[in-house]
Design a protein around this motif. Structure first.
Motif, PDB file in Angstrom:
ATOM      1  N   LEU A  41       0.824  -1.207   0.000  1.00  0.00           N
ATOM      2  CA  LEU A  41       0.000   0.000   0.000  1.00  0.00           C
ATOM      3  C   LEU A  41       0.856   1.254   0.000  1.00  0.00           C
ATOM      4  N   ASP A  42       1.994   1.221   0.681  1.00  0.00           N
ATOM      5  CA  ASP A  42       2.869   2.397   0.715  1.00  0.00           C
ATOM      6  C   ASP A  42       3.372   2.738  -0.687  1.00  0.00           C
ATOM      7  N   GLU A  43       3.658   1.714  -1.467  1.00  0.00           N
ATOM      8  CA  GLU A  43       4.124   1.945  -2.840  1.00  0.00           C
ATOM      9  C   GLU A  43       3.025   2.586  -3.678  1.00  0.00           C
ATOM     10  N   TRP A  44       1.801   2.132  -3.500  1.00  0.00           N
ATOM     11  CA  TRP A  44       0.685   2.732  -4.218  1.00  0.00           C
ATOM     12  C   TRP A  44       0.458   4.181  -3.764  1.00  0.00           C
ATOM     13  N   ALA A  73      -5.597  -1.598 -12.490  1.00  0.00           N
ATOM     14  CA  ALA A  73      -4.863  -2.489 -11.590  1.00  0.00           C
ATOM     15  C   ALA A  73      -5.437  -2.445 -10.174  1.00  0.00           C
ATOM     16  N   VAL A  74      -5.773  -1.258  -9.706  1.00  0.00           N
ATOM     17  CA  VAL A  74      -6.344  -1.133  -8.363  1.00  0.00           C
ATOM     18  C   VAL A  74      -7.741  -1.760  -8.324  1.00  0.00           C
ATOM     19  N   GLY A  75      -8.486  -1.635  -9.415  1.00  0.00           N
ATOM     20  CA  GLY A  75      -9.791  -2.288  -9.486  1.00  0.00           C
ATOM     21  C   GLY A  75      -9.658  -3.798  -9.348  1.00  0.00           C
ATOM     22  N   ARG A  76      -8.608  -4.369  -9.959  1.00  0.00           N
ATOM     23  CA  ARG A  76      -8.388  -5.817  -9.831  1.00  0.00           C
ATOM     24  C   ARG A  76      -8.100  -6.182  -8.377  1.00  0.00           C
ATOM     25  N   LEU A  77      -7.339  -5.329  -7.692  1.00  0.00           N
ATOM     26  CA  LEU A  77      -7.034  -5.605  -6.286  1.00  0.00           C
ATOM     27  C   LEU A  77      -8.306  -5.643  -5.444  1.00  0.00           C
ATOM     28  N   LEU A  78      -9.233  -4.742  -5.741  1.00  0.00           N
ATOM     29  CA  LEU A  78     -10.498  -4.728  -5.005  1.00  0.00           C
ATOM     30  C   LEU A  78     -11.336  -5.955  -5.332  1.00  0.00           C
TER      31      LEU A  78
END
Length: 339
Positions: A41-44, A73-78
């Motif tokens: 999360l810190d990298e994001w 990419a963030v949508g895939r994480l969710l």
């Protein structure tokens, strides 16, 4: 699949073209799988801050493709399902990325895309439970709506939502609320309300934490932004403090800042026109638009200048050139401009 993605990546790099959004991720997928697909999360968060820092220092549209890829990419994480604590962080990131994408889309003339992205940013911020982010997203959307020429009632509704969520607590979105309200009042000729909102803005600014006033990204609110709004509002309301604020704001912006400084030159042109220095006003505005093609904010100001021109000045060659620049198209298929 990974070999095909690598070939796509090499072909894009060799041709100087945009890298397909999924090519790099697929190429790196083997390493990520071996590492257990860690979610940093810190990298994001660093990525969001970097975009927010660079957005006023690069040509409009520079990061459009990157932002779209990161939003995907963030949508895939969710979609993968995350523990509640992690999901909250991912939602914050998605709200920030979606808001920055909305800004980019609006600046390249894709108003529909910007509207959709702002809606996603608002909902993600709300779902994250981060009150300061909720305030900032709505206030920044209101600011962009102002330059896009949205109905004042819609802009006021956004600032009202932001103010209600903030509930008086100083945060990076709250000064934008009062800045937008002051700008709207100044544009409508309501000098009393404009100056009252500027007084509130100054009070809010004095109470902001140093982390916000020293943040050079679009998430911060420093002295340069305060002076910028003083320049715009005071110039529109005929207050002599406006022209002084133009010079102060230009001096405060870091070297390499593009759009905000160009817009300050447009404000200077508005002040020159108010002082009946018509030739100087037209020369300043034309020169500014020739250096940095038109954006929503500069188009908004240019139209104000054109409307305020005396009848005898409307057919001057520089006035005709300014009209031509103001009517220039702004789509994804033309050279990208700078804010």
């Amino acid at each position: 699949m990974r070999r095909r993605a690598a070939l796509q990546l090499l072909a894009a790099l060799g041709a100087g073209a945009a890298i397909p959004p999924s090519a790099l991720e697929t190429t790196l997928a083997g390493i990520e799988k071996a590492l257990g697909n860690p979610l940093d999360l810190d990298e994001w968060e660093r990525a969001v801050r970097e975009y927010a820092y660079l957005i006023n220092r690069t040509p409009v549209g520079t990061y459009l493709g990157d932002l779209i890829a990161d939003v995907i990419a963030v949508g895939r994480l969710l979609d993968q399902g995350q523990p509640d604590a992690v999901r909250t962080g991912v939602l914050r990131i998605s709200a920030g990325l979606s808001a920055l994408l909305a800004i980019e889309l609006g600046d390249v003339g894709n108003r529909r895309g910007a509207r959709l992205a702002w809606g996603t940013a608002r909902r993600a911020a709300d779902a994250s439970g981060d009150r300061e982010l909720q305030v900032w997203v709505r206030a920044r959307e209101a600011e962009e709506a102002l330059w896009a020429g949205a109905p004042p009632a819609d802009i006021h509704a956004l600032t009202a939502e932001a103010a209600a969520i903030a509930d008086g607590k100083p945060c990076s979105g709250l000064p934008r609320v009062h800045a937008v309200r002051a700008c709207l009042a100044a544009e409508s000729g309501d000098r009393t309300t404009a100056h009252r909102e500027m007084a509130v803005l100054n009070d809010v600014f004095e109470r902001l934490p140093e982390g916000i006033t020293s943040d050079p990204s679009t998430f911060g609110w420093g002295p340069s932004r305060l002076r910028w709004n003083e320049a715009y509002v005071y110039t529109l309301t005929g207050d002599d403090r406006g022209m002084a604020a133009v010079d102060e704001a230009i001096a405060l912006y870091p070297p390499g800042t593009l759009g905000p400084v160009a817009n300050l030159h447009m404000i200077r042109a508005m002040g020159l026109l108010r002082d009946r220095e018509i030739d100087a006003a037209l020369d300043t505005s034309v020169t500014t638009l020739q250096r940095l093609p038109i954006s929503p904010a500069r188009r908004h100001m240019t139209n104000q200048i054109l409307q305020a021109l005396p009848d005898k000045a409307r057919e001057l060659p520089s006035a005709r050139e300014l009209r031509a620049l103001a009517s220039a198209g702004n789509t994804l298929n033309v050279p990208l401009e700078t804010r």
